[in-house]
Design an enzyme around this catalytic site. Structure first.
Site, PDB file in Angstrom:
ATOM      1  N   LYS A   1       0.867  -1.194   0.000  1.00 32.41           N
ATOM      2  CA  LYS A   1       0.000   0.000   0.000  1.00 32.41           C
ATOM      3  C   LYS A   1       0.886   1.220   0.000  1.00 32.41           C
ATOM      4  O   LYS A   1       1.984   1.152   0.562  1.00 32.41           O
ATOM      5  CB  LYS A   1      -0.916   0.006   1.223  1.00 32.41           C
ATOM      6  CG  LYS A   1      -1.859  -1.177   1.338  1.00 32.41           C
ATOM      7  CD  LYS A   1      -3.095  -1.026   0.495  1.00 32.41           C
ATOM      8  CE  LYS A   1      -3.889  -2.329   0.456  1.00 32.41           C
ATOM      9  NZ  LYS A   1      -5.099  -2.268  -0.328  1.00 32.41           N
TER      10      LYS A   1
ATOM     11  N   LYS B   1       2.125  -9.092  -1.970  1.00 26.03           N
ATOM     12  CA  LYS B   1       1.233  -9.125  -3.132  1.00 26.03           C
ATOM     13  C   LYS B   1       1.056  -7.732  -3.738  1.00 26.03           C
ATOM     14  O   LYS B   1       0.935  -6.747  -3.015  1.00 26.03           O
ATOM     15  CB  LYS B   1      -0.135  -9.655  -2.679  1.00 26.03           C
ATOM     16  CG  LYS B   1      -1.102  -9.924  -3.795  1.00 26.03           C
ATOM     17  CD  LYS B   1      -2.427 -10.453  -3.257  1.00 26.03           C
ATOM     18  CE  LYS B   1      -3.392  -9.346  -2.896  1.00 26.03           C
ATOM     19  NZ  LYS B   1      -3.767  -8.446  -3.983  1.00 26.03           N
TER      20      LYS B   1
ATOM     21  N   ASP C   1      -1.271  -4.967  -5.572  1.00 29.25           N
ATOM     22  CA  ASP C   1      -2.700  -4.709  -5.405  1.00 29.25           C
ATOM     23  C   ASP C   1      -3.438  -4.964  -6.717  1.00 29.25           C
ATOM     24  O   ASP C   1      -2.829  -5.060  -7.784  1.00 29.25           O
ATOM     25  CB  ASP C   1      -2.937  -3.284  -4.880  1.00 29.25           C
ATOM     26  CG  ASP C   1      -3.979  -3.301  -3.761  1.00 29.25           C
ATOM     27  OD1 ASP C   1      -4.954  -4.075  -3.879  1.00 29.25           O
ATOM     28  OD2 ASP C   1      -3.822  -2.556  -2.790  1.00 29.25           O
ATOM     29  N   GLU C   2      -4.763  -5.078  -6.620  1.00 31.28           N
ATOM     30  CA  GLU C   2      -5.535  -5.481  -7.806  1.00 31.28           C
ATOM     31  C   GLU C   2      -5.468  -4.478  -8.948  1.00 31.28           C
ATOM     32  O   GLU C   2      -5.603  -4.832 -10.111  1.00 31.28           O
ATOM     33  CB  GLU C   2      -7.001  -5.745  -7.428  1.00 31.28           C
ATOM     34  CG  GLU C   2      -7.852  -4.532  -7.041  1.00 31.28           C
ATOM     35  CD  GLU C   2      -7.610  -4.048  -5.607  1.00 31.28           C
ATOM     36  OE1 GLU C   2      -6.862  -4.723  -4.882  1.00 31.28           O
ATOM     37  OE2 GLU C   2      -8.161  -2.991  -5.252  1.00 31.28           O
TER      38      GLU C   2
ATOM     39  N   HIS D   1      -7.519 -12.854  -7.460  1.00 31.36           N
ATOM     40  CA  HIS D   1      -8.160 -11.719  -6.785  1.00 31.36           C
ATOM     41  C   HIS D   1      -9.537 -11.548  -7.411  1.00 31.36           C
ATOM     42  O   HIS D   1      -9.690 -11.670  -8.621  1.00 31.36           O
ATOM     43  CB  HIS D   1      -7.307 -10.466  -6.965  1.00 31.36           C
ATOM     44  CG  HIS D   1      -7.715  -9.344  -6.060  1.00 31.36           C
ATOM     45  ND1 HIS D   1      -8.889  -8.654  -6.220  1.00 31.36           N
ATOM     46  CD2 HIS D   1      -7.101  -8.805  -4.977  1.00 31.36           C
ATOM     47  CE1 HIS D   1      -8.982  -7.726  -5.270  1.00 31.36           C
ATOM     48  NE2 HIS D   1      -7.912  -7.794  -4.504  1.00 31.36           N
TER      49      HIS D   1
ATOM     50  N   LYS E   1     -13.360  -5.390   6.331  1.00 33.46           N
ATOM     51  CA  LYS E   1     -14.114  -4.253   5.799  1.00 33.46           C
ATOM     52  C   LYS E   1     -15.112  -4.643   4.705  1.00 33.46           C
ATOM     53  O   LYS E   1     -15.958  -3.841   4.331  1.00 33.46           O
ATOM     54  CB  LYS E   1     -13.142  -3.200   5.239  1.00 33.46           C
ATOM     55  CG  LYS E   1     -12.452  -3.600   3.933  1.00 33.46           C
ATOM     56  CD  LYS E   1     -11.473  -2.544   3.431  1.00 33.46           C
ATOM     57  CE  LYS E   1     -10.861  -2.950   2.097  1.00 33.46           C
ATOM     58  NZ  LYS E   1      -9.789  -2.090   1.644  1.00 33.46           N
TER      59      LYS E   1
ATOM     60  N   GLY F   1      -8.941  -7.891   3.316  1.00 34.68           N
ATOM     61  CA  GLY F   1      -9.879  -6.772   3.253  1.00 34.68           C
ATOM     62  C   GLY F   1     -10.199  -6.236   4.631  1.00 34.68           C
ATOM     63  O   GLY F   1     -11.054  -6.769   5.337  1.00 34.68           O
TER      64      GLY F   1
ATOM     65  N   GLY G   1      -3.292  -5.283   4.189  1.00 37.95           N
ATOM     66  CA  GLY G   1      -2.543  -4.147   3.665  1.00 37.95           C
ATOM     67  C   GLY G   1      -2.453  -3.067   4.713  1.00 37.95           C
ATOM     68  O   GLY G   1      -1.416  -2.856   5.356  1.00 37.95           O
TER      69      GLY G   1
HETATM   70  C1  CAP Z   1      -7.010  -5.372   1.053  1.00 34.05           C
HETATM   71  C2  CAP Z   1      -7.125  -5.256  -0.427  1.00 34.05           C
HETATM   72  C3  CAP Z   1      -7.820  -6.436  -1.156  1.00 34.05           C
HETATM   73  C4  CAP Z   1      -9.192  -6.813  -0.588  1.00 34.05           C
HETATM   74  C5  CAP Z   1     -10.159  -7.344  -1.602  1.00 34.05           C
HETATM   75  C6  CAP Z   1      -7.867  -4.006  -0.815  1.00 34.05           C
HETATM   76  O1  CAP Z   1      -6.388  -4.262   1.607  1.00 34.05           O
HETATM   77  O2  CAP Z   1      -5.867  -5.147  -0.996  1.00 34.05           O
HETATM   78  O3  CAP Z   1      -7.906  -6.061  -2.477  1.00 34.05           O
HETATM   79  O4  CAP Z   1      -8.958  -7.795   0.352  1.00 34.05           O
HETATM   80  O5  CAP Z   1     -11.335  -7.792  -1.008  1.00 34.05           O
HETATM   81  O6  CAP Z   1      -7.431  -3.392  -1.792  1.00 34.05           O
HETATM   82  O7  CAP Z   1      -8.881  -3.712  -0.208  1.00 34.05           O
HETATM   83  P1  CAP Z   1      -6.562  -3.902   3.142  1.00 34.05           P
HETATM   84  P2  CAP Z   1     -11.732  -9.332  -0.990  1.00 34.05           P
HETATM   85  O8  CAP Z   1      -5.968  -5.021   3.910  1.00 34.05           O
HETATM   86  O9  CAP Z   1      -5.810  -2.603   3.340  1.00 34.05           O
HETATM   87  O10 CAP Z   1      -8.024  -3.722   3.397  1.00 34.05           O
HETATM   88  O11 CAP Z   1     -10.583 -10.087  -0.400  1.00 34.05           O
HETATM   89  O12 CAP Z   1     -12.944  -9.363  -0.132  1.00 34.05           O
HETATM   90  O13 CAP Z   1     -11.979  -9.735  -2.369  1.00 34.05           O
HETATM   91 MG    MG Z   2      -6.444  -4.782  -2.961  1.00 35.14          MG
END
Ligand code: CAP
Ligand code: MG
Length: 430
Positions: free
Chosen positions: A150, A181, A183-184, A272, A313, A358, A381
């Site tokens: 992040k 990892k 991020d998406e 993801h 979250k 998340g 993150g």
């Molecule tokens: C988590 C995260 C992931 C989420 C996706 C984000 O970051 O990198 O993409 O987990 O949700 O961008 O939100 P944080 P899910 O740890 O800072 O929240 O796993 O439900 O698909």
């Molecule tokens: Mg993410």
């Protein structure tokens, strides 16, 4: 007109079963919805047809074999001949296709599909699964620990690699995370190109592995809407010896995920699910996350984001996540009326690792593990890089939280003698 409802019908083992939950508009009955769903998803349409014949009707007609009026559930059994095996897009175009657009409906959920053996066997499934990943990275039975760099987007390649190094090594260069990892939404950007990022991050990984004596994983995001470009990135990863690729499996589409798996490059596939909420969230028109998870297990991903059992979250409580985890890691699951699933036999297909992610933080780990078990990734993150002692402190705090769970010591007690965990609990609680 053909009629599809036959409540005396006993579905065959070879048939594909779909569980629909329609919300018909005022004045339309569940029976009407069931007839329309069965027709539109198979051989019928809005009127009778001169081209229809007895043979088609006898051999290919699906049967609505159960109606649950209280829960508004419709169970339909489809003869397997209606589908091309090994073609997920084709199957979904039938049973999760036009039905979503029909105007007699105010809502529709495809709760589950029970795939027969012939269909399961026509897909590759995960190449590695949990055992393969544990073996490759020499990580015994405990949850994997991981972080997402992040901010999601913003760091340059050098900064990215530095944060990765801090996360892998932790505060005292001993207690670092297993996984880093992308991020998406981190792809190849002008200030952080894929090539430079991979190069520098792997250099950092090499040093981190040397000083910690532990194997480390880098989940490099190769997502691209041009498949050829994605394969170029895959080739780079293999050339430099990075074992894991990350795919945004929803935005890429079923075809890309299936094709990538069939290219059999040997990579571990981390899936993801960004954008799944547009498909899975209720109310309205949706498909369940359980169904998506089953689809991606068949297409062959090794790890999949599943939710956090209510601890983070993202939307979804403990039961919602647990039913997804079960669909990913069991060989046989029973039907579950409360969770609106049909059950599944996987006929030996390897399991997928569930990724809890998340909005997680170290204090949430006991809850996550309680519901999801040990064969998971605990990934955070903000819960790493937001630590008062920065990324290094955050990484160590996460590792210590997992230690407390493995040693079965209450996390608050464990934190008394573990500073980084203590600081994490002070900031985010339990
Ligand atoms: C988590 C995260 C992931 C989420 C996706 C984000 O970051 O990198 O993409 O987990 O949700 O961008 O939100 P944080 P899910 O740890 O800072 O929240 O796993 O439900 O698909
Ligand atoms: Mg993410």
């Amino acid at each position: 007109m053909l009629h599809y409802i036959d409540l005396k019908y006993k579905p065959k083992k070879t048939e594909l079963i779909v569980l629909y939950k329609p919300k018909p508009k005022r004045g339309k009955t569940l029976e009407y919805a069931a007839e329309q769903l069965a027709a539109e998803s198979s051989i019928g349409t809005w009127t009778d047809l001169s081209t229809m014949n007895k043979k088609i009707a006898q051999t290919l007609k699906p049967h609505v074999f159960k109606l649950d009026k209280k829960r508004s559930l419709v169970y339909i059994a489809y003869p397997i001949k209606l589908f091309e095996i090994g073609n997920m897009s084709g199957i979904l175009s039938s049973v999760c296709g036009n039905v979503f657009g029909m105007k007699f409906l105010d809502g529709l959920r495809v709760c589950d599909i029970k795939f027969p053996k012939e269909v399961i066997k026509s897909f590759p499934g995960p190449k590695h699964g949990i055992d393969g990943i544990r073996k490759m990275f020499k990580i015994k039975k405990r949850p994997f620990t991981g972080t997402i760099i992040k901010p999601k987007v913003g760091l340059n390649s050098k900064q990215h690699a530095k944060v990765a190094y801090d996360a892998w090594t932790g505060i005292d260069k001993r207690k670092g995370l297993d996984i880093v990892k992308d991020d998406e939404n981190l792809t190849s950007l002008t200030f952080n190109t894929f090539e430079k990022r991979v190069h520098l991050t792997l250099k950092a990984r090499k040093i981190a592995e040397k000083i910690t004596g532990q194997r480390k994983m880098y989940l490099a995001n190769i997502t691209h809407s041009n498949f050829d470009e994605m394969m170029k990135r895959d080739a780079l990863l293999r050339k430099v010896g990075n074992e894991v690729t990350m795919l945004d499996v929803i935005t890429l589409g079923f075809n890309a995920v299936h094709t990538y798996r069939l290219r059999n490059t040997g990579q571990i596939i981390h899936a993801h699910r960004a954008m799944h909420g547009a498909i899975t969230r209720e109310p309205g028109f949706s498909m369940s996350m359980v169904l998506l998870a089953k689809v991606y297990r068949m297409l062959g991903v090794d790890l999949l984001h599943t939710g956090t059992a209510g601890a983070g979250k993202m939307e979804g409580g403990a039961e919602d996540t647990m039913i997804v985890v079960e669909a990913l890691n069991k060989q046989k699951t029973p039907a579950n009326l409360k969770m609106e699933t049909l059950g599944q036999d996987w006929y030996g297909m390897k399991p997928v690792v569930s990724v809890a992610s998340g909005g997680l933080y170290p204090g949430a780990i006991p809850t996550v593990v309680k519901h999801m078990g040990y064969d998971i990734v605990c990934q955070m993150g903000g819960g790493c890089h937001g630590h008062p002692d920065a990324t290094k402190g955050g990484a160590t705090g996460i590792v210590e939280a997992v230690e407390s769970v493995m040693k079965k010591v209450p996390i608050r007690t464990y934190a008394k003698k573990h500073d980084m965990l203590n600081k994490a609990l002070k900031k985010w609680g339990v």
